[in-house]
Design an enzyme around this catalytic site. Structure first.
Site, short mmCIF file in Angstrom:
data_model
loop_
_atom_site.label_atom_id
_atom_site.label_comp_id
_atom_site.label_asym_id
_atom_site.label_seq_id
_atom_site.Cartn_x
_atom_site.Cartn_y
_atom_site.Cartn_z
N ARG A 51 23.46 51.44 82.23
CA ARG A 51 24.16 50.21 82.46
C ARG A 51 24.25 49.52 83.79
O ARG A 51 23.74 50.07 84.74
CB ARG A 51 25.66 50.74 82.29
CG ARG A 51 26.31 51.58 83.47
CD ARG A 51 27.75 51.75 83.29
NE ARG A 51 27.96 53.07 82.42
CZ ARG A 51 29.27 53.35 81.85
NH1 ARG A 51 30.24 52.40 82.09
NH2 ARG A 51 29.23 54.45 81.19
N GLU A 62 30.35 45.59 84.00
CA GLU A 62 29.23 46.06 83.60
C GLU A 62 28.65 45.53 82.20
O GLU A 62 29.22 45.01 81.41
CB GLU A 62 29.40 47.80 83.41
CG GLU A 62 29.83 48.35 84.44
CD GLU A 62 30.19 49.95 84.31
OE1 GLU A 62 30.09 50.70 85.19
OE2 GLU A 62 30.49 50.29 82.86
N LYS A 75 27.45 45.61 75.48
CA LYS A 75 28.89 45.49 75.61
C LYS A 75 29.21 45.08 77.13
O LYS A 75 28.45 45.32 78.11
CB LYS A 75 29.54 46.89 75.57
CG LYS A 75 31.08 46.57 75.90
CD LYS A 75 31.90 47.99 75.40
CE LYS A 75 31.75 49.11 76.47
NZ LYS A 75 32.67 50.04 75.89
N ARG A 118 36.37 53.79 69.96
CA ARG A 118 35.05 54.55 69.70
C ARG A 118 35.34 55.84 70.92
O ARG A 118 34.58 56.74 70.91
CB ARG A 118 33.90 53.70 70.17
CG ARG A 118 33.71 53.12 71.56
CD ARG A 118 32.80 54.25 72.36
NE ARG A 118 32.14 53.38 73.56
CZ ARG A 118 32.39 53.78 74.66
NH1 ARG A 118 33.25 54.79 75.12
NH2 ARG A 118 31.83 52.83 75.69
N ASP A 167 52.66 62.95 81.77
CA ASP A 167 52.31 61.91 82.51
C ASP A 167 53.14 62.05 83.78
O ASP A 167 54.34 62.27 83.66
CB ASP A 167 52.35 60.51 81.70
CG ASP A 167 51.52 59.25 82.47
OD1 ASP A 167 50.46 59.04 81.78
OD2 ASP A 167 51.94 59.10 83.64
N THR A 207 43.58 60.30 82.54
CA THR A 207 44.22 59.75 83.64
C THR A 207 43.70 58.49 84.27
O THR A 207 42.35 58.32 84.10
CB THR A 207 44.70 60.41 84.89
OG1 THR A 207 43.53 60.99 85.42
CG2 THR A 207 45.53 61.78 84.40
N ASP A 233 35.18 58.70 85.08
CA ASP A 233 34.25 58.02 84.32
C ASP A 233 33.40 57.12 85.25
O ASP A 233 32.86 56.17 84.74
CB ASP A 233 34.63 57.34 83.30
CG ASP A 233 35.85 56.57 83.44
OD1 ASP A 233 36.08 56.12 84.75
OD2 ASP A 233 36.14 55.77 82.44
N SER A 298 32.66 63.46 79.42
CA SER A 298 32.71 62.03 78.74
C SER A 298 32.76 60.85 79.56
O SER A 298 33.70 60.79 80.34
CB SER A 298 33.76 61.91 77.71
OG SER A 298 33.78 60.54 77.14
N VAL A 299 31.74 60.03 79.68
CA VAL A 299 32.12 58.84 80.48
C VAL A 299 31.58 57.37 79.81
O VAL A 299 31.91 56.41 80.11
CB VAL A 299 30.92 58.72 81.46
CG1 VAL A 299 31.00 59.98 82.48
CG2 VAL A 299 29.49 58.91 81.19
#
Lengths: 345, 345
Positions: A51, A62, A75, A118, A167, A207, A233, A298-299
């Site tokens: 990216r 980005e 994107k 997604r 939370d 978070t 991320d 996951s990023v």
């Protein structure tokens, strides 16, 4: 979709919401997950540009492009944690799909909502291969904008229907309870991370703080759990204590990106990780034992957005959920751009 | 421009044409040139990422981002030479301007027409510093979509009013003659490049073939001329014989990009070139003698698009030449994206 060369179909926020609701959130997520899985299976085919990030003091903007050789997608996405203080979203996004053969865009769409969908769908796809069989209970640590989407995706793909929410701001958990009411969940609002982990076979950390935080410490994580780490991320933003990482089998989207942006930025650059696409393609095993701790670090990767754009493009075909945008100059004679301008008078 | 957080102003092709016509093409080009010059003067301030290109057999799709620290802009642009055979443009483009502080887009606009205008405006800005004083005659080799824009820009900024047109397809030259009728030019359609060069103090090469061509050979180029080389703008696409380059003082936009994409891809990687911004900023001299051959080896750079986006954003303020696009999800409570979706039912 159209024969007018100047026109690009555009899906606004309003149209996206109506499209999602007309299909149903669960079904939308399940169908979107199918597109993501299909694209992960042909992972090697994709052009995987890193990216292109433009960092500033307040956040990042980005561009995430990719292509499968026939279709090109990108994107635009920002990340500005302070935005919520001014009533704006931390993350907003829009995306474009284009035909590689002509270079002409074929879809422009909002992607704030679509990215939330997604991201959750990708998490659930990973969990299909990594979570303990028959898992029904998930702890969700961090109950912001992504939390309900995660819940829906795990219900749609895995049958997870017991949620334990935590939370630091209890009102965020209560918002989730309200939004998920009537959707078939048994929900417990918890007073601590520890409480949210009780009996959870899956824990999702999502978070928002842009810092190296320790949402989960090593003692909280029992054997056999699947950790779906979504919130860490970007560089300097992590959620898990490194000791957890060392006990886990780690699965990632695209190692060159995850090593910079994911939880594993805390580990040595050669720490072993498995690529999720290889598991989905059957080239590598996912979960192999009941006691194993699996971690999906996951990023978010451009190919997931590509899948989402493909899905939306297929889904709006023949629907009313888009409008036609006059985006591309289309003179009668291609060399006569100036003449077209003059004749507009 | 608006207080609705979901809305991004959008300038369609139709609105762009009406905006340009309402201002007048010459005045639009002159004002746009002022924005370009202003941004070239503060060149060092900009984040200069190389363009992100996705090449295929048929062409290329590129994202060209840049930022001055307060405003971020990018352009999507394709280049597909075979497109004209199917009635499409070789180059189409659109662009986005965003606020660095929030990451929110503030403008989406067509850029096919706008790119044609900014390319011509940049050429004319360069010529202000490089062309022989009082030049009134320009040869234009290649009379496709960019030709008239070049003519208008050179008239607006330098007072060039005698044109000598040559194209291998005479109908292209005749199209230019028709389009420029009544705009104050004295135009000669020529049968050869040599004829187009007669008495020309400036020559613009703007042919379209994607190959290493030799539009100008060394013997055609007399002393004192300014060469505005626009058509050689990607790897493997050049227009000038290398001997011309060796006799010229070469001025470029951004050396790392021009050495790959420009005429100077034919020269050694350390061949001396001057940066146009340094000339405009007064840090380096442009033309210094009457006999000098100056060459602007133009490939187009993201900062010029940034200037064009800034100009359009300022110009549509308070006008009717845009519409409001519902592009950004804006829940009442930023963390309640899912609730917004539910309530759209």
């Amino acid at each position: 979709m159209n024969t007018k060369l100047n026109v690009v179909p555009f899906v606004s926020v309003d149209h996206m919401m109506k499209l999602v609701l007309s299909i149903g959130v669960e079904r939308f997520t399940r169908e979107l997950a199918d597109y993501i899985e299909a694209d992960f299976r042909r992972w090697e085919l994709f052009d995987k540009t890193p990216r292109v990030a433009s960092h500033s003091r307040e956040g990042v903007i980005e561009l995430m492009p990719t292509s499968d050789g026939e279709v090109y997608g990108f994107k635009y996405v920002n990340g500005h944690p302070k935005n919520t203080r001014e009533g704006r979203q931390t993350v907003t996004a829009f995306g474009v799909l284009a035909d590689v053969g002509t270079g002409y865009p074929v879809l422009l769409t909002e992607m704030t909502i679509l990215t939330a969908l997604r991201t959750a769908a990708t998490s659930a796809v990973a969990a299909k291969y990594l979570a303990p069989k028959g898992a029904r209970t998930m702890g969700i640590i961090g109950n912001g904008a992504q939390a309900e989407f995660q819940a829906i995706a795990f219900k749609a793909l895995l049958g997870v229907d017991r949620l334990r929410l935590y939370d630091i701001d209890r009102s965020a958990s209560l918002k989730c309870v309200r939004n998920l009411a009537g959707l078939g969940f048994d929900i417990t609002v918890c007073d601590s991370v520890e409480e949210a982990m009780v009996a959870a076979q899956i824990v999702t950390t999502v978070t928002a703080d842009k810092q190296n935080a320790t949402i989960l410490t090593d003692n909280m994580v029992g054997s056999g759990i699947h950790i779906n780490a979504v919130g860490g991320d970007c560089p300097g933003k992590t959620e898990l204590h490194p000791d957890i990482l060392k006990r886990s089998d780690i699965f990632v989207e695209y190692p060159p990106q995850t090593r910079i942006e994911g939880e594993i930025q805390q580990l040595a650059a050669d720490h072993p990780v498995k690529e999720l696409w290889r598991v989905i393609a059957g080239l590598e095993s996912g979960r192999t034992s009941e006691r194993q701790i699996t971690l999906f670090d996951s990023v978010g990767f451009a190919i997931e957005d590509f899948s989402a754009l493909r899905y939306v493009k297929d889904r709006i075909l023949g629907s009313d959920f888009y409008e036609e945008l006059d985006l591309l100059a289309d003179p009668d004679e291609p060399r006569d751009l100036f003449g077209m301008l003059l004749r507009a008078a």
